[in-house]
Scaffold this active site. Structure first.
Site, PDB file in Angstrom:
ATOM      1  N   HIS A 251       7.488 -44.342  45.545  1.00 38.42           N
ATOM      2  CA  HIS A 251       8.179 -43.133  45.162  1.00 38.42           C
ATOM      3  C   HIS A 251       8.053 -41.746  44.134  1.00 38.42           C
ATOM      4  CE1 HIS A 251       5.978 -44.728  41.344  1.00 38.42           C
ATOM      5  NE2 HIS A 251       6.819 -44.396  40.468  1.00 38.42           N
ATOM      6  N   CYS A 252       6.255 -41.202  44.963  1.00 39.29           N
ATOM      7  CA  CYS A 252       5.634 -39.959  44.357  1.00 39.29           C
ATOM      8  C   CYS A 252       6.238 -39.221  45.061  1.00 39.29           C
ATOM      9  CB  CYS A 252       4.552 -40.737  43.317  1.00 39.29           C
ATOM     10  SG  CYS A 252       5.105 -41.089  41.769  1.00 39.29           S
ATOM     11  N   ILE A 253       4.947 -39.523  46.140  1.00 38.42           N
ATOM     12  CA  ILE A 253       3.892 -38.514  47.065  1.00 38.42           C
ATOM     13  C   ILE A 253       4.960 -38.085  48.165  1.00 38.42           C
ATOM     14  CG2 ILE A 253       2.372 -38.434  49.119  1.00 38.42           C
ATOM     15  CD1 ILE A 253       0.228 -40.100  47.460  1.00 38.42           C
TER      16      ILE A 253
END
Length: 414
Positions: A251-253
């Site tokens: 859900h970030c990178i």
């Protein structure tokens, strides 16, 4: 500040609620999904009696002196951030906001583009007559939870906290000093805090893209990327190792860089590094799928008559989280060749189509580096008729696989 309302009971919110209740806060978890709330009530996130869950956000805010917002901020098909859930929560919080000496603290932990607090969050309160810095204190403390990381728990990870006035910053710092064991790093604005989170993940995205590009180049030159990285990693300074692989998930990178790309575009600026990194990393699942087909054909198997087992559906090792996993684009790419596809993930048995990694298939593709796959037995694979092993994480024993009579293919490994 001992009564806390946490909006969003996903990976981040549930961790915050659990830790806060253990630290003596009276915690109310809020989620719009009634099944999530019911699950939290039936099997509480914590054994503490100081935790309850509800779908009534306004009521939860009325009884709280601190609000933490952890709702999703996804991107849509055009790579534009969707802040609708955040805006809805802010409107709900503003509706239920009680009169409180010094003002209720509202902290956004969701990852957001710089400027979101001043452009979206603050107006939601101002529209209902609340004055930021007086009867509501707004702050941003980007979440830094790393699911599955036993070395760094939520309480031990240093936190960046930003606010757009001194009273908001003081209130937020005080809250996190009570909640965490880790150090707190205050910054001058919510925009600076938001930018710090994007940079953290863009740094990783760019460096992963670098080694992915190097890997595909070295492979064409007949050079083993893993050997080269092992050699470079002997330098005790000036080099940080990143590894090539089948794709970047979570859900970030793969998401956060777009927050800054979109902001830059709105100012007629470009983000060439960020855009190029995203392009390179997004191509890796297709690279793995094409490599699988190439080795199947070399083994005399036509794709439309071949079967492939994908090992791992999660986006990272040893957690049952499939968000933006490279499994999905790898599967989609293989389906364009009419390959028969099976799935096995020991952490996601209900989403697996088989019950073990040893199946009568033509090729096995390692997608996720689960610990359970490290000891994969090449002889057992060969006994089941497997002819090709594609190591999407470069962690399997290539020599043992070849010794068993199988074709081995890694990322950046000729």
């Amino acid at each position: 500040m001992r009564r806390l309302a946490v909006f969003g009971l996903g990976y981040v919110g549930s961790e915050v609620a659990m830790l806060a209740s253990e630290r003596g806060f009276e915690v109310t978890g809020v989620d719009t999904d009634s099944t999530v709330v019911q699950a939290a009530q039936d099997a509480p996130l914590t054994t503490s009696e100081r935790f309850t869950a509800t779908t009534d956000g306004a009521a939860a805010v009325t009884g709280a002196d601190t609000v933490v917002v952890t709702v999703p901020t996804p991107i849509d098909s055009s790579f534009s951030v969707d802040l609708s859930a955040l805006q809805a929560v802010c409107e709900t919080v503003a509706t239920g906001l009680p009169e409180s000496p010094g003002g209720t603290l509202v902290v956004v932990e969701s990852t957001i583009p710089p400027g979101t607090v001043s452009d979206i969050v603050a107006p939601a309160f101002e529209d209902l007559g609340h004055v930021p810095g007086q009867d509501v204190q707004l702050a941003h403390a980007p979440e830094r939870i790393d699911p599955g990381n036993d070395e760094w728990s939520l309480a031990e990870i240093p936190r960046v906290v930003g606010a757009d006035n001194d009273s908001g910053l003081d209130a937020a710092v005080t809250f996190y000093e009570r909640l965490l064991d880790a150090s707190i790093h205050p910054v001058s604005s919510t925009a600076a805090a938001a930018a710090s989170k994007i940079i953290e993940n863009a740094y990783r995205d760019i460096n992963i893209a670098f080694v992915n590009e190097i890997a595909t180049t070295l492979e064409q030159l007949g050079i083993d990327t893993t050997e080269v990285l092992d050699a470079a990693d002997t330098k005790p300074f000036g080099f940080t190792r990143f590894s090539p692989g089948a794709g970047v998930g979570g859900h970030c990178i793969p998401i956060d860089p777009y927050f800054l790309i979109e902001k830059a575009t709105s100012k007629d600026l470009n983000s060439r590094f960020l855009e190029t990194a995203r392009e390179i990393n997004d191509k890796m699942p297709r690279y793995v799928a094409d490599k699988t087909i190439h080795y199947l054909v070399r083994s005399g198997r036509l794709p439309q008559h071949a079967s492939v087992l994908l090992l791992g559906k999660a986006f990272k090792p040893d957690i049952p989280d499939t968000r933006n996993s490279p499994y999905f684009p790898i599967r989609t790419a293989l389906e364009t060749y009419d390959v028969s596809i099976h799935t096995y993930d020991p952490l996601l048995p209900s989403e697996s189509t088989v019950e073990s990694p040893y199946q009568p298939v033509d090729a096995v593709v390692l997608v996720t580096d689960h610990e359970a796959f490290r000891g994969l037995d090449p002889e057992r694979l060969a006994d089941r008729g497997v002819e090709v092993v594609v190591d999407g994480r470069n962690v399997l024993d290539a020599d043992a696989i070849r010794a068993a009579g199988l074709r081995y293919a890694g990322v950046g490994r000729p």
